[in-house]
Motif scaffolding. Structure first.
Motif, PDB file in Angstrom:
ATOM      1  N   LEU A 270      23.054 -15.239  58.009  1.00  0.00           N
ATOM      2  CA  LEU A 270      22.898 -15.352  56.558  1.00  0.00           C
ATOM      3  C   LEU A 270      24.183 -15.890  55.931  1.00  0.00           C
ATOM      4  CD1 LEU A 270      20.964 -12.093  55.579  1.00  0.00           C
ATOM      5  CD2 LEU A 270      20.127 -14.432  55.509  1.00  0.00           C
ATOM      6  N   LYS A 271      25.310 -15.369  56.402  1.00  0.00           N
ATOM      7  CA  LYS A 271      26.582 -15.818  55.827  1.00  0.00           C
ATOM      8  C   LYS A 271      26.838 -17.286  56.136  1.00  0.00           C
ATOM      9  CE  LYS A 271      29.186 -11.569  55.319  1.00  0.00           C
ATOM     10  NZ  LYS A 271      30.476 -10.921  55.609  1.00  0.00           N
ATOM     11  N   GLN A 273      24.666 -19.460  56.281  1.00  0.00           N
ATOM     12  CA  GLN A 273      23.824 -20.232  55.368  1.00  0.00           C
ATOM     13  C   GLN A 273      24.219 -20.031  53.910  1.00  0.00           C
ATOM     14  OE1 GLN A 273      20.029 -18.827  56.695  1.00  0.00           O
ATOM     15  NE2 GLN A 273      19.966 -20.289  58.393  1.00  0.00           N
ATOM     16  N   GLY A 274      25.333 -19.368  53.681  1.00  0.00           N
ATOM     17  CA  GLY A 274      25.835 -19.248  52.313  1.00  0.00           C
ATOM     18  C   GLY A 274      25.259 -18.077  51.546  1.00  0.00           C
ATOM     19  N   ILE A 275      24.626 -17.147  52.268  1.00  0.00           N
ATOM     20  CA  ILE A 275      24.133 -15.926  51.617  1.00  0.00           C
ATOM     21  C   ILE A 275      25.132 -14.827  51.959  1.00  0.00           C
ATOM     22  CG2 ILE A 275      22.250 -14.248  51.532  1.00  0.00           C
ATOM     23  CD1 ILE A 275      20.389 -16.631  52.263  1.00  0.00           C
ATOM     24  N   GLY A 276      25.925 -14.429  50.963  1.00  0.00           N
ATOM     25  CA  GLY A 276      27.122 -13.656  51.239  1.00  0.00           C
ATOM     26  C   GLY A 276      26.960 -12.150  51.188  1.00  0.00           C
TER      27      GLY A 276
END
Ligand SMILES: Nc1ncnc2c1ncn2[C@@H]1O[C@H](COP(=O)(O)OP(=O)(O)OP(=O)(O)O)[C@@H](O)[C@H]1O
Ligand SMILES: [Mg+2]
Lengths: 355, 225
Positions: A270-271, A273-276
């Motif tokens: 997720l990180k 892919q820019g989902i922090g």
């Protein structure tokens, strides 16, 4: 939100189980609170009903009503309105044929005193050897016109009236006048102002002069807190409840932490892919809040249900504002529990997701 | 035309210090343009993943510059780099690209949720049909074949309209015929959507469809002609 909700939908069993654990913890909290309320109400209901400000006891009585020895004449030290004497006898109420026997708290005061309860059936005390009984005793089978005895003397009194539910020291109360109570006690003086009493209960009063005649003034609140066993009982039950909040926090915290460890790889992706961290934590919080809300609301419903089928002899009282506060506390415990995984989530390095 | 989307200039990456220091990238120069499908091929440990993480802003280079759409990437905050990855980069990893508890359509929906915009269902369905995935649009990742999963990952990467798509051995978990199919699709998408796509692989058979091929060995990147 979306992530957290979708995961719960997909992993229903896992999250239902944790909701179930929270439900059980919340149920124990509410049951304990209900019992604690019931017990404390059983101790103090009569005092609450007096609606009094102050209680005067003998200063050597260690704040205990039954140990306090005063005389009716001690009123001379006090000034104000609504000053009522109170005499107390804990004993067994029984019908003359011994068919019915009940532990009661017998209270004696002047016939026109503000302490006297409002009569629902029958009439006020207007003569010698008359007795008013509270609702629980009426439910037990005591009735108007019946002759009863209290304690160990042979003195017989007649039930002339009943009033609403009222308890003192976990026993239903009966009311009579001071003379009758002294006869029931078997005290040598049963008339005049040298009669023994246990306390003066007042709405608005103070000492007339600096001479206190061995009396000591207490607020009603401090009188209640010094009822025998009252504070110790409350402290014990409250401590158990507070521990349960910690346990709820630990259960949610450990569970969410284990899940977070299991999902480290996923969170790494997720990180990448820019989902922090922010979004991942929001998902954990969503889940713990929802589980807490489910657990708390079901356990509230169960508590109300159990209270209905509980035997009347079990002291149990639901105090909604208090239950509200405990619900919020459980919810906060779940939120804090979920936040314990914050560091772990923040530390997950997206680089490891790329091999 | 021929505008460079992603450029690396003289990029070095060292791990550790002193005698134990490892140089994973040495003076790497690289460029990819819109509509280009570029392959980087090299053996294990040659620095392929290091290259991708630097291009994606997941690691900062020891030296040199990464430029995306004319903007240098160095000196950005963690938050900016997160937003950069979300908006500008589509990622396709070896495996486990997909969220296990979301079905195929929801994988796209998540992107929109994170960007606080409405689900573009038509766009998602169009991409799915392009990649022959319409029939599995309601399936969960565990119900898909490896090839389908990677095709969903491609569609997902394209869905957010990134400037560049980085694929780290996207075919590592697939057999040869499926691998060739996935790579062909990547090439098609690059040409059709005018996307810059960079694929890292160690498999020589997969580079036929590539417009440009770079070779990497011991951290040294060179363009093959
Ligand atoms: N965080 C790190 N710390 C120390 N050394 C590292 C680190 N990351 C990578 N390296 C080293 O850098 C070199 C390049 O690694 P990299 O992961 O980029 O290789 P790769 O080409 O992706 O290999 P593979 O095909 O096996 O994935 C290797 O020698 C590796 O040991
Ligand atoms: Mg690698």
């Amino acid at each position: 939100m979306y992530l957290g909700l979708k995961e719960m939908q997909h992993e229903k069993l896992r999250y239902a189980l944790l909701s179930g654990v929270l439900l059980l913890i919340a149920l124990v909290v509410f049951m304990l609170a209900g019992l604690a309320n019931g017990l404390s109400e059983g101790n103090r209901l009569a005092v609450d009903q007096w609606n009094a400000q102050n209680v005067y006891l003998n200063k050597d009585a260690n704040k205990t009503l039954s140990a306090s020895q005063l005389k009716l004449a001690d009123k001379k030290y006090l000034t104000g309105t609504d000053i009522a004497p109170l005499a107390n006898l804990s004993g067994t109420l029984r019908t003359t044929n011994n068919k019915l026997k009940t532990t009661t708290s017998a209270l004696g005061t002047t016939r026109d005193s503000f302490l006297m309860p409002t009569v629902l059936t029958g009439h006020q005390i207007n003569g010698k050897n008359q007795l008013l009984i509270s609702a629980a005793l009426k439910d037990k089978g005591y009735r108007l016109g019946q002759k009863v005895q209290i304690g160990t003397t042979d003195q017989k009194v007649t039930i002339v009236g009943t009033y609403a539910a009222s308890t003192y020291s976990i026993a239903p109360t009966v009311y009579t006048d001071v003379s009758t109570l002294n006869r029931l006690k078997g005290s040598p003086i049963t008339s005049g102002d040298q009669q023994p009493i246990n306390a003066y209960v007042t709405k608005n009063s103070h000492f007339k002069t600096s001479k206190h005649g061995g009396l000591q003034r207490f607020s009603t609140e401090s009188f209640i807190n010094n009822l025998p066993g009252y504070s110790a009982q409350n402290l014990t039950l409250d401590t158990m409840i507070y521990f349960l909040f910690v346990i709820a926090l630990a259960v949610i915290g450990i569970f969410m932490f284990v899940l977070t460890l299991q999902k480290q790889a996923l969170f790494g992706v997720l990180k990448v892919q820019g989902i922090g961290t922010k979004h991942i934590l929001a998902a954990l919080l969503t889940q713990s809040i929802i589980m807490a809300l489910i657990g708390i609301s079901i356990s509230l419903v169960l508590t109300v249900g159990i209270a209905q089928i509980m035997p009347a002899s079990l002291p149990f009282a639901i105090d909604w504002p208090q239950f509200g506060i405990y619900s919020v506390a459980l919810l906060l415990a779940s939120v804090v529990g979920a936040l314990l995984s914050w560091r772990t989530v923040a530390k997950i390095d997206p680089v490891v997701a790329i091999g | 035309m021929n505008k460079s989307v992603l450029t690396l200039q003289h990029v070095d990456k060292k791990f550790g210090h002193g005698r134990t220091a490892v140089t994973a990238l040495k003076d790497a120069n690289f460029e990819v343009q819109a509509g280009q499908f570029v392959a980087i091929i090299g053996p294990s440990g040659s620095g392929k993943s290091t290259f991708l993480t630097i291009a994606a802003g997941l690691q900062t280079p020891t030296d040199g510059q990464v430029i995306l759409n004319g903007q240098p990437l160095t000196h950005q905050s963690e938050k900016q780099r997160l937003a950069y990855r979300f908006n500008e980069i589509g990622f396709i990893l070896q495996s486990s690209n997909l969220i296990p508890f979301l079905n195929v359509l929801e994988q796209f929906k998540l992107v929109d949720k994170m960007a606080h915009r409405k689900f573009q269902q038509d766009k998602a369905k169009e991409l799915l049909s392009e990649l022959a995935l319409t029939e599995v649009q309601n399936a969960y990742p565990s119900e898909l074949s490896g090839g389908e999963r990677q095709r969903v990952a491609i569609a997902r990467a394209l869905y957010n309209d990134p400037s560049v798509i980085l694929a780290d051995e996207p075919t590592a978990s697939l057999d040869t015929s499926r691998s060739i199919d996935v790579v062909k699709r990547l090439a098609d998408e690059a040409h059709q959507h005018q996307k810059a796509i960079v694929m890292v692989t160690h498999d020589q058979r997969l580079i036929e469809d590539c417009d440009v091929v770079y070779q990497i060995e011991d951290g040294l990147l060179s363009r093959r002609d």
